[in-house]
Each structure stands twice: as structure tokens, then as C-alpha cells.
Write a protein that holds these residues in place. Sequence first.
Motif, PDB file in Angstrom:
ATOM      1  N   GLY A  40       0.795  -1.231   0.000  1.00 30.31           N
ATOM      2  CA  GLY A  40       0.000   0.000   0.000  1.00 30.31           C
ATOM      3  C   GLY A  40       0.823   1.274   0.000  1.00 30.31           C
ATOM      4  N   GLY A  42       2.491   2.537  -2.364  1.00 31.17           N
ATOM      5  CA  GLY A  42       2.331   3.270  -3.616  1.00 31.17           C
ATOM      6  C   GLY A  42       3.266   2.807  -4.714  1.00 31.17           C
ATOM      7  N   LYS A  43       3.968   1.701  -4.497  1.00 31.57           N
ATOM      8  CA  LYS A  43       4.984   1.249  -5.452  1.00 31.57           C
ATOM      9  C   LYS A  43       4.381   0.904  -6.815  1.00 31.57           C
ATOM     10  CE  LYS A  43       6.186  -2.213  -2.787  1.00 31.57           C
ATOM     11  NZ  LYS A  43       5.143  -2.107  -1.755  1.00 31.57           N
ATOM     12  N   THR A  44       3.298   0.118  -6.797  1.00 30.75           N
ATOM     13  CA  THR A  44       2.688  -0.288  -8.071  1.00 30.75           C
ATOM     14  C   THR A  44       2.139   0.929  -8.812  1.00 30.75           C
ATOM     15  OG1 THR A  44       2.113  -2.435  -7.144  1.00 30.75           O
ATOM     16  CG2 THR A  44       0.894  -1.768  -9.096  1.00 30.75           C
ATOM     17  N   THR A  45       1.546   1.842  -8.072  1.00 35.26           N
ATOM     18  CA  THR A  45       1.015   3.055  -8.701  1.00 35.26           C
ATOM     19  C   THR A  45       2.148   3.832  -9.376  1.00 35.26           C
ATOM     20  OG1 THR A  45      -0.731   3.163  -7.030  1.00 35.26           O
ATOM     21  CG2 THR A  45      -0.266   5.199  -8.247  1.00 35.26           C
TER      22      THR A  45
HETATM   23  P1  ATP Z   1       1.285  -3.614  -2.809  1.00 31.84           P
HETATM   24  O1  ATP Z   1       2.672  -4.104  -2.645  1.00 31.84           O
HETATM   25  O2  ATP Z   1       0.347  -4.145  -1.758  1.00 31.84           O
HETATM   26  O3  ATP Z   1       0.740  -3.745  -4.196  1.00 31.84           O
HETATM   27  P2  ATP Z   1       1.940  -0.881  -3.347  1.00 31.84           P
HETATM   28  O4  ATP Z   1       3.064  -0.252  -2.599  1.00 31.84           O
HETATM   29  O5  ATP Z   1       2.229  -1.363  -4.705  1.00 31.84           O
HETATM   30  O6  ATP Z   1       1.334  -2.051  -2.472  1.00 31.84           O
HETATM   31  P3  ATP Z   1      -0.279   0.516  -4.532  1.00 31.84           P
HETATM   32  O7  ATP Z   1      -0.850  -0.743  -5.086  1.00 31.84           O
HETATM   33  O8  ATP Z   1       0.334   1.472  -5.465  1.00 31.84           O
HETATM   34  O9  ATP Z   1       0.761   0.174  -3.370  1.00 31.84           O
HETATM   35  O10 ATP Z   1      -1.432   1.248  -3.698  1.00 31.84           O
HETATM   36  C1  ATP Z   1      -1.242   2.504  -3.054  1.00 31.84           C
HETATM   37  C2  ATP Z   1      -2.585   2.948  -2.468  1.00 31.84           C
HETATM   38  O11 ATP Z   1      -3.488   3.274  -3.534  1.00 31.84           O
HETATM   39  C3  ATP Z   1      -3.295   1.893  -1.629  1.00 31.84           C
HETATM   40  O12 ATP Z   1      -3.953   2.554  -0.581  1.00 31.84           O
HETATM   41  C4  ATP Z   1      -4.285   1.283  -2.606  1.00 31.84           C
HETATM   42  O13 ATP Z   1      -5.400   0.776  -1.912  1.00 31.84           O
HETATM   43  C5  ATP Z   1      -4.643   2.477  -3.462  1.00 31.84           C
HETATM   44  N1  ATP Z   1      -5.031   2.101  -4.840  1.00 31.84           N
HETATM   45  C6  ATP Z   1      -4.221   1.508  -5.753  1.00 31.84           C
HETATM   46  N2  ATP Z   1      -4.850   1.356  -6.943  1.00 31.84           N
HETATM   47  C7  ATP Z   1      -6.116   1.849  -6.764  1.00 31.84           C
HETATM   48  C8  ATP Z   1      -7.250   1.996  -7.622  1.00 31.84           C
HETATM   49  N3  ATP Z   1      -7.236   1.609  -8.884  1.00 31.84           N
HETATM   50  N4  ATP Z   1      -8.356   2.569  -7.075  1.00 31.84           N
HETATM   51  C9  ATP Z   1      -8.388   2.985  -5.790  1.00 31.84           C
HETATM   52  N5  ATP Z   1      -7.330   2.891  -4.949  1.00 31.84           N
HETATM   53  C10 ATP Z   1      -6.217   2.339  -5.410  1.00 31.84           C
END
Ligand code: ATP
Length: 311
Positions: A40, A42-45
Motif C-alpha cells: 500500500g 504506492g509502489k505499483t502506482t
Molecule cells: P502492494 O505491494 O500491496 O501492491 P503498493 O506499494 O504497490 O502495495 P499501490 O498498489 O500502489 O501500493 O497502492 C497505493 C494505495 O493506492 C493503496 O492505498 C491502494 O489501496 C490504493 N489504490 C491503488 N490502486 C487503486 C485503484 N485503482 N483505485 C483505488 N485505490 C487504489
Amino acid sequence: MSTVLEVNGIQKTYGAIEALRGISLQVEEGEMFGLLGPNGAGKTTLLSILACLLDPTSGSARLFGRPLDRRDHTLRPLIGLATQDLALYEELTARENLAFFGKLYGQRGKELQTRVDEILEFTALRDRADDRVGTFSGGMKRRLNLGVAVVHRPRLLFLDEPTTGVDPQSRHHLFEEIRSLNASGTTVVYTSHYMEEVQSLCPRIAIVDHGRVIASDQRENLLRLLPGSLTVRVNGPTATLAERLGKLEGVKVVSSEGDALRLSSTDVKATTLRLIAILRELDIELLDLESSEPNLEQVFLHLTNAAVRDT
Ligand code: ATP
């Protein structure tokens, strides 16, 4: 060395959720750069934005000196992305998956065939090349997922939690593949929440939490944010030794009891060398020495606790 990626204040909101709150970082050509953060963070985003799949809400980035723009189709061939969710067609074979993605990047005929064979060799999947991916183990799918991401020879490769669901042996294999891609000149941005993976693979690391970069530095500098510890036992009194050690830069005597001394040090290796030299000089016999250096997990917990206190 040239800068291949420059990220300036990228923000992304999903409705009321602030997934990225102003990320800035820079990656130089040839680096293996670690992006470490919990679920969560934000890495994937961030990777989706940098791989031209998603628009940021605000902020900007430059890839290979050019402004990041999802509509600039000349950028795509320079970038590879191995997604966290496998981007494979289960009903196709490994070879067909690779050929499909190669064709998307304009590869055809002999060139495509040669490249597919290279990737099958590189990912150690040659023996299973003509089997359906649906029959593969988790580790084999992860290897193929990496292969698919590099079929077009990207100069910059984004890896999003590339070892999800694999056993230690497959993880080792993936690490070897990633190191070899990096050694042959591919710049790699490696994201994970596994601290020990990032610590062992990436010489430079940004720690991300709640959509912010909370620290970014060379691995050694990050590890130096916390002191390590040394416990020494000697044959004889410790008073003079404690006095000498306490004067060293970055060293604190935590406790002194009988023949044992406990120290904290910002540089355990250097302190160990000084300690040995002082023992020799004072003609004191060493009975036992234990030391431990901080790891990235401890640094991460230290920084995130600090961040919670600051907000
Ligand atoms: P993980 O390793 O669990 O995938 P991450 O570091 O990659 O985590 P993200 O997937 O980028 O994190 O998510 C960052 C935040 O944005 C989280 O709170 C997630 O719930 C939210 N989020 C991600 N994609 C969406 C979306 N399409 N709609 C709404 N919220 C989102």
C-alpha cells in the motif's frame, strides 16, 4: 553516467485516497535501484505511471531525458515492466507468450524466433517451452513473466515484487537473471516489501511509505542511520579499555560489567579494528567478541516510526 529516470513531485489520487504524495527520485544509467515499501506504500502506482500505463494527478518525470507522456509511443520500447500480477496467457505455451509480446514490439520472423529462444534459455524454460503456462509452477511463471518483460530488450526495466509466491530456489534463479540483465547494461528499478531482497540486490535504495520517499541513499549510508552493537569480554578489568573506546568517534559505552563491555557504534567494522588495536596496545587478552550490524528492516522500522511521530 547519464540520468535515465528523473521523477519530480509525482502525486496520484484515487478519489479520496492519496496513493502518491509527491515522489521525487533519480536513477542513473546502469543502476540497480531499489524501491522499498510496505503493502500500500504506492509502489505499483508509481511503476504504472513511469511505465506509461497511468497518468499522474500532478508532477512530472523524464525518461531518457524526454518528458514522460503516455501518448509518446517512442518511449514504450525503451521500458520493460514485470507486473506484480502475472501478465501471461495461461492457455498459451511459454513460447507463444514470448512470441505474442515480441510481436507487440514489432519483432517478426527469424529475429523474433532467435529472441524467443534466447529468453527461453535465459529463464531456464527451454524444456517446458511448448507446455501451456497454466501447467507451470509459481516460480516458472515468475521467470516467464520476467522474460516477457525483456523480450524487446528494454534499457530500463521496472520489476514490481518479482519474487511474489516463489520458493527460495526460484528466487535465487530470478536474482541471477536480474543481476545478469543489470550486468549487461539494463537499468533496473526493483520494488519489493522484502527488505532482505532489496538489501542484497540494490546498492542504492529509496524507502517509500504512505506515498512518500522517506529516505533515499546508498545502502551503506541507510544502514549507518542506526548504530550497531559490540559485546566484548576480556581477561581483566575493563575500566581503561572503556575509557579509550568511549573516546572513539561514533562509539558509546552502553554498559560495563565485570569483564564485559557493551558498545554501540555507528561503524561496527571500524570499531572492531580499533578495539583489536587498543587491546594489543594495552596488552589485554580478548576472550569473546560479538557484533551485530543494523539491517534494512531495522532502519525501515526506525524511519517509519519517526515518520508517524512527525505527523
Ligand atoms: P502492494 O505491494 O500491496 O501492491 P503498493 O506499494 O504497490 O502495495 P499501490 O498498489 O500502489 O501500493 O497502492 C497505493 C494505495 O493506492 C493503496 O492505498 C491502494 O489501496 C490504493 N489504490 C491503488 N490502486 C487503486 C485503484 N485503482 N483505485 C483505488 N485505490 C487504489
